[in-house]
Enzyme design. Structure first.
Site, short mmCIF file in Angstrom:
data_model
loop_
_atom_site.label_atom_id
_atom_site.label_comp_id
_atom_site.label_asym_id
_atom_site.label_seq_id
_atom_site.Cartn_x
_atom_site.Cartn_y
_atom_site.Cartn_z
N TYR A 142 -0.88 8.38 -2.82
CA TYR A 142 -0.97 8.02 -4.23
C TYR A 142 -2.24 8.63 -4.83
O TYR A 142 -2.33 8.86 -6.03
CB TYR A 142 -1.08 6.49 -4.39
CG TYR A 142 0.21 5.71 -4.21
CD1 TYR A 142 1.37 6.29 -3.71
CD2 TYR A 142 0.25 4.36 -4.55
CE1 TYR A 142 2.52 5.54 -3.55
CE2 TYR A 142 1.40 3.61 -4.41
CZ TYR A 142 2.53 4.19 -3.89
OH TYR A 142 3.67 3.45 -3.74
N GLY A 143 -3.25 8.84 -3.96
CA GLY A 143 -4.59 9.18 -4.42
C GLY A 143 -4.72 10.51 -5.14
O GLY A 143 -5.71 10.75 -5.82
N THR A 196 -6.47 3.01 -4.43
CA THR A 196 -6.05 3.83 -5.57
C THR A 196 -5.39 2.97 -6.65
O THR A 196 -5.77 3.02 -7.83
CB THR A 196 -5.08 4.93 -5.09
OG1 THR A 196 -5.75 5.71 -4.10
CG2 THR A 196 -4.63 5.81 -6.23
N GLU A 228 -4.12 9.76 8.85
CA GLU A 228 -2.66 9.76 9.07
C GLU A 228 -2.28 10.65 10.27
O GLU A 228 -1.26 10.45 10.89
CB GLU A 228 -1.94 10.26 7.81
CG GLU A 228 -1.99 9.28 6.64
CD GLU A 228 -0.95 8.16 6.71
OE1 GLU A 228 0.14 8.38 7.27
OE2 GLU A 228 -1.24 7.06 6.20
N ASP A 258 0.88 -1.18 0.00
CA ASP A 258 0.00 0.00 0.00
C ASP A 258 0.91 1.22 0.00
O ASP A 258 2.13 1.11 0.20
CB ASP A 258 -0.89 0.00 1.25
CG ASP A 258 -1.80 1.23 1.32
OD1 ASP A 258 -2.32 1.64 0.26
OD2 ASP A 258 -1.98 1.79 2.40
N SER A 259 0.30 2.38 -0.17
CA SER A 259 1.08 3.62 -0.13
C SER A 259 1.49 3.97 1.31
O SER A 259 2.38 4.78 1.51
CB SER A 259 0.25 4.76 -0.70
OG SER A 259 -0.99 4.82 -0.04
N CYS A 301 -11.12 2.95 0.05
CA CYS A 301 -9.73 3.31 0.35
C CYS A 301 -9.40 2.58 1.64
O CYS A 301 -10.21 2.58 2.58
CB CYS A 301 -9.65 4.83 0.55
SG CYS A 301 -8.10 5.36 1.29
N THR A 302 -8.23 1.97 1.68
CA THR A 302 -7.91 1.11 2.83
C THR A 302 -7.66 1.90 4.11
O THR A 302 -7.55 1.32 5.18
CB THR A 302 -6.72 0.19 2.49
OG1 THR A 302 -5.69 0.96 1.86
CG2 THR A 302 -7.14 -0.93 1.58
N HIS A 303 -7.60 3.23 4.01
CA HIS A 303 -7.48 4.04 5.22
C HIS A 303 -8.83 4.22 5.94
O HIS A 303 -8.86 4.52 7.13
CB HIS A 303 -6.97 5.45 4.88
CG HIS A 303 -5.49 5.55 4.78
ND1 HIS A 303 -4.77 4.98 3.77
CD2 HIS A 303 -4.59 6.18 5.58
CE1 HIS A 303 -3.49 5.26 3.94
NE2 HIS A 303 -3.35 5.99 5.03
N CYS A 339 -4.47 -1.33 -1.74
CA CYS A 339 -4.57 0.11 -1.92
C CYS A 339 -5.71 0.37 -2.91
O CYS A 339 -5.66 -0.13 -4.06
CB CYS A 339 -3.25 0.63 -2.48
SG CYS A 339 -3.29 2.37 -2.93
N1 DGL Z 1 -4.24 3.62 0.79
C1 DGL Z 1 -4.67 4.51 -0.27
C2 DGL Z 1 -5.90 3.93 -0.92
O1 DGL Z 1 -6.43 2.92 -0.49
C3 DGL Z 1 -4.98 5.88 0.26
C4 DGL Z 1 -3.79 6.72 0.55
C5 DGL Z 1 -3.20 7.33 -0.69
O2 DGL Z 1 -3.78 8.26 -1.26
O3 DGL Z 1 -2.13 6.89 -1.06
O4 DGL Z 1 -6.38 4.49 -1.87
#
Ligand code: DGL
Length: 267
Positions: free
Chosen positions: A42-43, A75, A151, A10-11, A185-187, A73
């Site tokens: 990454y998004g 994204t 975050e 993931d990012s 989104c995994t966050h 991830c």
């Molecule tokens: N983990 C990313 C996702 O699931 C979100 C964070 C990012 O933008 O990199 O899209």
């Protein structure tokens, strides 16, 4: 049978939602995790950049003995759509498993999707859902501030700032009467309480990290690639930025200590 590790990337810390689920479902498997913490988010990046980063993340995971790759991830998964990024081992993103879970969950055929700007811009969730269940209506909204709130630890159920931001992002989706909402989104599972409070009991939330882990279990089982180890597996985490920051973020994220060793990917 195969005792190599499952590779997850993931990012940042978001993919830990998939790791937690894998630890529950497949406690004897070893996990190698790569969080590209130096280059998050990454998004907000272009499709080309996201794909380039994803290939680099996979190249890093391949330095270890792995038998499967999970792009945990939203994204990356949305940008690549239903394509695989490898051709010599099983691979999954979060897109298809999550779309399938949402299609099984919805009763009224109205599904909401929230994710990063790149995820929503790609239209991939809507496309995947309509392929599985053509008469479904899909309502998407990008929630770019959510990743930063997570975050920075703004995740408490009563956090005023996050509640306000959530209302702003979720109001248009709620107004459509969805009964299922994809946390694309995994966050976002870290904001599950706030999101659930706002959307109400009648809306089922689908966590993309969790669904990808469940899908990976089936994938390994079908290919006879599960470990025959009887002792508990290990988690190894690699990050491209500070180990200390990752540990701190992960503690917030998991609401517990990271179980496993954390290493720098630059050594
Ligand atoms: N983990 C990313 C996702 O699931 C979100 C964070 C990012 O933008 O990199 O899209």
């Amino acid at each position: 049978m195969n005792n190599d590790a499952i590779g997850v990337f993931d990012s940042g810390v978001g993919g830990l939602t998939a790791v937690m689920e894998l630890n529950k479902l497949l406690p004897n498997e070893n996990i190698i995790y790569f969080g590209d913490t130096a280059r998050i988010p990454y998004g907000s990046r272009s499709r080309e950049t996201v794909i380039k980063y994803a290939h680099e993340d996979i190249a890093f995971l391949r330095k270890h003995k792995i038998k499967m790759i999970i792009a945990a991830c939203g994204t990356v998964s949305s940008v690549i759509g239903t394509n695989s990024l490898v051709d010599d081992m099983p691979f999954t993103g979060v897109l298809l498993p999550t779309a399938q879970a949402a299609c099984s969950s919805t009763k009224n055929g109205k599904i909401g999707v929230i994710g990063t700007s790149a995820t929503i811009r790609s239209g991939s969730f809507a496309k995947a859902i309509k392929t599985i269940r053509p008469n479904t209506s899909v309502y998407g909204n990008a929630c770019p501030l959510f990743v930063h709130l997570v975050e920075n630890g703004y995740t408490d159920r009563d956090n005023k700032v996050t509640k306000l931001v959530a209302e702003e992002y979720l109001a248009p989706i709620k107004a459509e009467g969805v009964d299922t909402l994809i946390l694309g989104c995994t966050h976002y599972p870290l904001l599950e309480d706030i999101i659930a409070d706002y959307m109400g009991d009648s809306v089922t939330l689908i966590s993309s990290g969790k669904e990808a882990a469940k899908y990976a279990e089936i994938c390994l089982m079908e290919r006879n690639l599960l470990t025959d180890r009887t002792e508990k597996g290990t988690n190894k985490f690699y990050v491209s930025d500070s180990i200390e920051l990752f540990e701190e973020n992960a503690r917030h994220f998991l609401r517990s200590e990271v179980v496993g060793d954390v290493f720098s990917s630059n050594e």
